[in-house]
Design a protein around this motif. Structure first.
Motif, PDB file in Angstrom:
ATOM      1  N   LEU A 186      -0.077   4.283 -14.993  1.00  0.00           N
ATOM      2  CA  LEU A 186       0.760   3.596 -14.012  1.00  0.00           C
ATOM      3  C   LEU A 186       2.054   3.096 -14.642  1.00  0.00           C
ATOM      4  CD1 LEU A 186      -2.065   1.629 -12.166  1.00  0.00           C
ATOM      5  CD2 LEU A 186      -0.753   3.549 -11.247  1.00  0.00           C
ATOM      6  N   ASN A 224       0.806  -1.219   0.000  1.00  0.00           N
ATOM      7  CA  ASN A 224       0.000   0.000   0.000  1.00  0.00           C
ATOM      8  C   ASN A 224       0.840   1.271   0.000  1.00  0.00           C
ATOM      9  OD1 ASN A 224      -2.636   1.165  -0.051  1.00  0.00           O
ATOM     10  ND2 ASN A 224      -2.380   1.781   2.087  1.00  0.00           N
ATOM     11  N   THR A 225       2.158   1.126   0.112  1.00  0.00           N
ATOM     12  CA  THR A 225       3.047   2.289   0.068  1.00  0.00           C
ATOM     13  C   THR A 225       4.347   1.904  -0.618  1.00  0.00           C
ATOM     14  OG1 THR A 225       4.126   1.776   2.188  1.00  0.00           O
ATOM     15  CG2 THR A 225       2.165   3.193   2.277  1.00  0.00           C
ATOM     16  N   TRP A 249      -0.459   7.518  -6.348  1.00  0.00           N
ATOM     17  CA  TRP A 249       0.395   6.431  -6.829  1.00  0.00           C
ATOM     18  C   TRP A 249       1.235   6.889  -8.019  1.00  0.00           C
ATOM     19  CZ3 TRP A 249       1.927   2.062  -4.770  1.00  0.00           C
ATOM     20  CH2 TRP A 249       1.184   1.496  -3.727  1.00  0.00           C
ATOM     21  N   ILE A 291      -5.280  -0.425  -7.026  1.00  0.00           N
ATOM     22  CA  ILE A 291      -5.303   1.024  -7.232  1.00  0.00           C
ATOM     23  C   ILE A 291      -6.554   1.414  -8.008  1.00  0.00           C
ATOM     24  CG2 ILE A 291      -4.098   2.980  -8.270  1.00  0.00           C
ATOM     25  CD1 ILE A 291      -1.490   1.325  -7.973  1.00  0.00           C
ATOM     26  N   GLU A 346       4.012   7.530  -5.126  1.00  0.00           N
ATOM     27  CA  GLU A 346       4.396   6.220  -4.591  1.00  0.00           C
ATOM     28  C   GLU A 346       5.167   5.341  -5.582  1.00  0.00           C
ATOM     29  OE1 GLU A 346       4.113   5.419  -1.324  1.00  0.00           O
ATOM     30  OE2 GLU A 346       3.428   7.501  -1.187  1.00  0.00           O
ATOM     31  N   LEU A 347       4.720   5.251  -6.826  1.00  0.00           N
ATOM     32  CA  LEU A 347       5.447   4.407  -7.780  1.00  0.00           C
ATOM     33  C   LEU A 347       6.850   4.938  -8.073  1.00  0.00           C
ATOM     34  CD1 LEU A 347       2.751   3.190 -10.338  1.00  0.00           C
ATOM     35  CD2 LEU A 347       4.054   1.818  -8.719  1.00  0.00           C
ATOM     36  N   ARG A 389      -9.614   6.914  -3.970  1.00  0.00           N
ATOM     37  CA  ARG A 389      -9.170   6.076  -2.861  1.00  0.00           C
ATOM     38  C   ARG A 389     -10.307   5.218  -2.322  1.00  0.00           C
ATOM     39  NH1 ARG A 389     -10.272   8.276   2.279  1.00  0.00           N
ATOM     40  NH2 ARG A 389      -8.381   7.342   3.128  1.00  0.00           N
ATOM     41  N   SER A 425      -6.638   0.169  -2.187  1.00  0.00           N
ATOM     42  CA  SER A 425      -5.720   1.136  -1.604  1.00  0.00           C
ATOM     43  C   SER A 425      -6.463   2.387  -1.134  1.00  0.00           C
ATOM     44  CB  SER A 425      -4.660   1.535  -2.632  1.00  0.00           C
ATOM     45  OG  SER A 425      -3.826   2.552  -2.120  1.00  0.00           O
ATOM     46  N   THR A 446       1.333  -3.914  -6.008  1.00  0.00           N
ATOM     47  CA  THR A 446       0.664  -2.881  -5.223  1.00  0.00           C
ATOM     48  C   THR A 446      -0.691  -3.372  -4.731  1.00  0.00           C
ATOM     49  OG1 THR A 446      -0.581  -1.911  -7.061  1.00  0.00           O
ATOM     50  CG2 THR A 446       1.683  -1.138  -6.738  1.00  0.00           C
ATOM     51  N   ALA A 475       1.579  -3.333 -10.881  1.00  0.00           N
ATOM     52  CA  ALA A 475       0.476  -2.481 -10.424  1.00  0.00           C
ATOM     53  C   ALA A 475      -0.828  -3.239 -10.580  1.00  0.00           C
ATOM     54  CB  ALA A 475       0.442  -1.182 -11.210  1.00  0.00           C
TER      55      ALA A 475
END
Length: 363
Positions: free
Chosen positions: A114, A25-26, A80, A46, A84-85, A50, A73, A43, A98
Motif C-alpha cells: 500500500l 471506500n473509493t 486498492w 483494506i 484506487e490509491l 474483499r 472495504s 481508507t 491506509a
C-alpha cells in the motif's frame, strides 16, 4: 488563522482527519473529503480479499449519531493497490492513511504494498483484538518507512483502550487513533420484530453520543505520552474539535458527521474551529493542544456564581424545566432560589442562547 498541524512528522493543512469508513471506500470519496478541507483521509479497512457486503448496515440515530455494522472495504487489496490509491493521489487527495486489519505477517506485507501504491501513512485497526493488534502493528512498523499508527477500541475484554495504546507506543508506533466506535447495540422494527441491521443484527455506536468517552480516552493517553494522538469519536462541530485538542489530541478524526452531511462537512468544521480558536485567544491548534493536562479539577460551584443575561434570554424555559431542584421559576428564570439550588450546573449547560452563564464566562 493557521490551522496547519503535524501528524507523526507529516504536515497537514487542517487538523481534521477523515476516519476509516464508507467515505473512504473509493478514490473519489478520499479526494472529495480532501478537496473539502480534510487534512488527511483514511481508507476503509483494506484486506487482501474483499469484505462481504452487509445490508442494511447503517442506521441514523438522530442527526449526528448512527449504529452500523458495515465491515471492511468491499474492494480487495489488489484493486486498492493498482487502481484506487494511485487514482486518489492523482485526484488530489493530500495525505492518505491506509487502514489495514488482518493479522501479523500478512498485514506487514500488505502495508508495504500500500505504501508503494501511494499511502503516506498506515493505520492498523480493523477488527483485531488487542493482543493481535499490538503484535501486528509492531511487525508493520518494522516493515515500512512511513509513520504507523494504530486505532484502539473501547470494546476489548480484559484490557482498556488506554492500556493497549501504551503497549503499542512501547512497541515503537508513531501515534494512536483513539478511539473506535462503541458497541454493540441493536434497534428493532416494531411491525416485524426483526433487527433493523442486517447480518447478526447488531452494530456499533458512533457520533456525538460517544464524545465524552473519546475525550476521556485521549486525555488519559496524553497524560502518559507526548506522541501524537488522532482524537476520534463524536466530533461534530468546531467546538467539539477544540475540546479534543484541549484534551491532548494532535488531530481530530471525524467519520459519522461527514457520512451524514457529506464531505462539505470538513469546510464547516474548519470554519467553526477557526472561530473557536479565536474565541480562546489562540492562533493555531498547537496553542491549545493539551491545555487540559495542566488544568486543575473543577471547583465546586456557588449559587452566586450564576449570571443571567436577560437580553439573550428567549423565554424557552429550558433552564427551568431542566432544574431537578425547582430552583428557577418560569416567571423569573434569572433568579436562583439559593435554598433550593444544589449547584449541579445543568442550567447553564442546557441554555442554548447563553443567557445563563457562570461568572468566569462558561456558557
Amino acid at each position: 488563522m493557521d490551522l496547519s498541524v503535524k501528524l507523526c512528522g507529516i504536515s497537514l493543512a487542517s487538523p481534521f482527519v477523515l476516519g476509516s469508513g464508507p467515505l473512504g471506500n473509493t478514490a473519489q470519496g478520499l479526494a472529495a473529503c480532501s478537496a473539502a478541507g480534510a487534512g488527511a483521509v483514511t481508507t476503509k479497512t483494506i484486506y487482501r480479499r474483499r469484505s462481504p457486503v452487509v445490508s442494511p448496515c447503517m442506521i441514523a440515530q438522530g442527526a449526528r449519531t448512527m449504529l452500523n455494522n458495515e465491515g471492511g472495504s468491499d474492494l480487495d487489496a489488489e484493486v486498492w493497490i493498482k487502481e484506487e490509491l494511485p487514482k486518489a493521489k492523482a485526484m488530489g487527495a493530500s495525505v492518505v492513511i491506509a487502514n489495514i486489519g488482518e493479522y501479523m505477517e500478512e498485514d506487514a506485507r500488505l502495508a508495504q504494498d500500500l505504501v508503494d501504491a501511494g499511502a503516506d501513512m498506515i493505520e492498523v485497526g480493523g477488527y483485531l483484538e488487542a493482543e493481535a493488534l499490538v503484535e501486528t502493528a509492531a511487525l508493520v512498523k518494522k516493515s515500512v518507512s512511513v509513520p504507523v499508527i494504530a486505532k484502539v477500541s473501547p470494546n476489548w475484554e480484559g484490557v482498556t483502550a488506554v492500556e493497549a495504546a501504551l503497549r503499542l507506543l512501547e512497541e515503537g508506533l508513531d501515534g494512536i487513533t483513539a478511539m473506535d466506535s462503541v458497541g454493540v447495540g441493536m434497534r428493532f422494527d416494531l411491525d416485524t420484530g426483526r433487527p433493523l441491521l442486517g447480518g447478526k443484527g447488531h452494530g456499533y455506536i458512533s457520533g456525538v453520543g460517544i464524545l465524552p468517552l473519546s475525550l476521556k480516552t485521549v486525555y488519559e493517553i496524553a497524560q502518559r505520552t507526548d506522541r501524537d494522538i488522532v482524537g476520534m469519536g463524536g466530533i461534530a462541530s468546531g467546538l467539539d474539535a477544540a475540546e479534543m485538542l484541549v484534551a491532548g489530541a494532535a488531530c481530530c478524526g471525524v467519520c459519522t458527521y461527514p457520512i451524514m452531511y457529506g464531505p462539505e462537512a470538513f469546510s464547516r468544521l474548519n470554519r467553526e474551529l477557526e472561530r473557536a480558536l479565536e474565541n480562546l485567544g489562540s492562533q493555531s491548534p498547537a496553542e491549545v493542544r493539551g491545555r487540559a493536562l495542566a488544568a486543575e479539577t473543577c471547583a465546586p460551584l456557588r449559587p452566586d456564581q450564576f449570571r443571567f443575561d436577560g437580553e439573550r434570554c428567549t423565554g424557552c424555559g429550558r433552564c427551568v424545566r431542566a432544574c431537578p431542584f425547582h430552583a428557577r421559576s418560569e416567571r423569573n428564570p434569572g433568579n436562583v432560589d439559593e435554598s433550593a439550588c444544589r449547584r449541579c450546573g445543568l442550567c447553564f449547560t442546557v441554555c442554548g442562547p447563553g443567557a445563563v452563564r457562570l461568572e468566569d464566562g462558561r456558557p
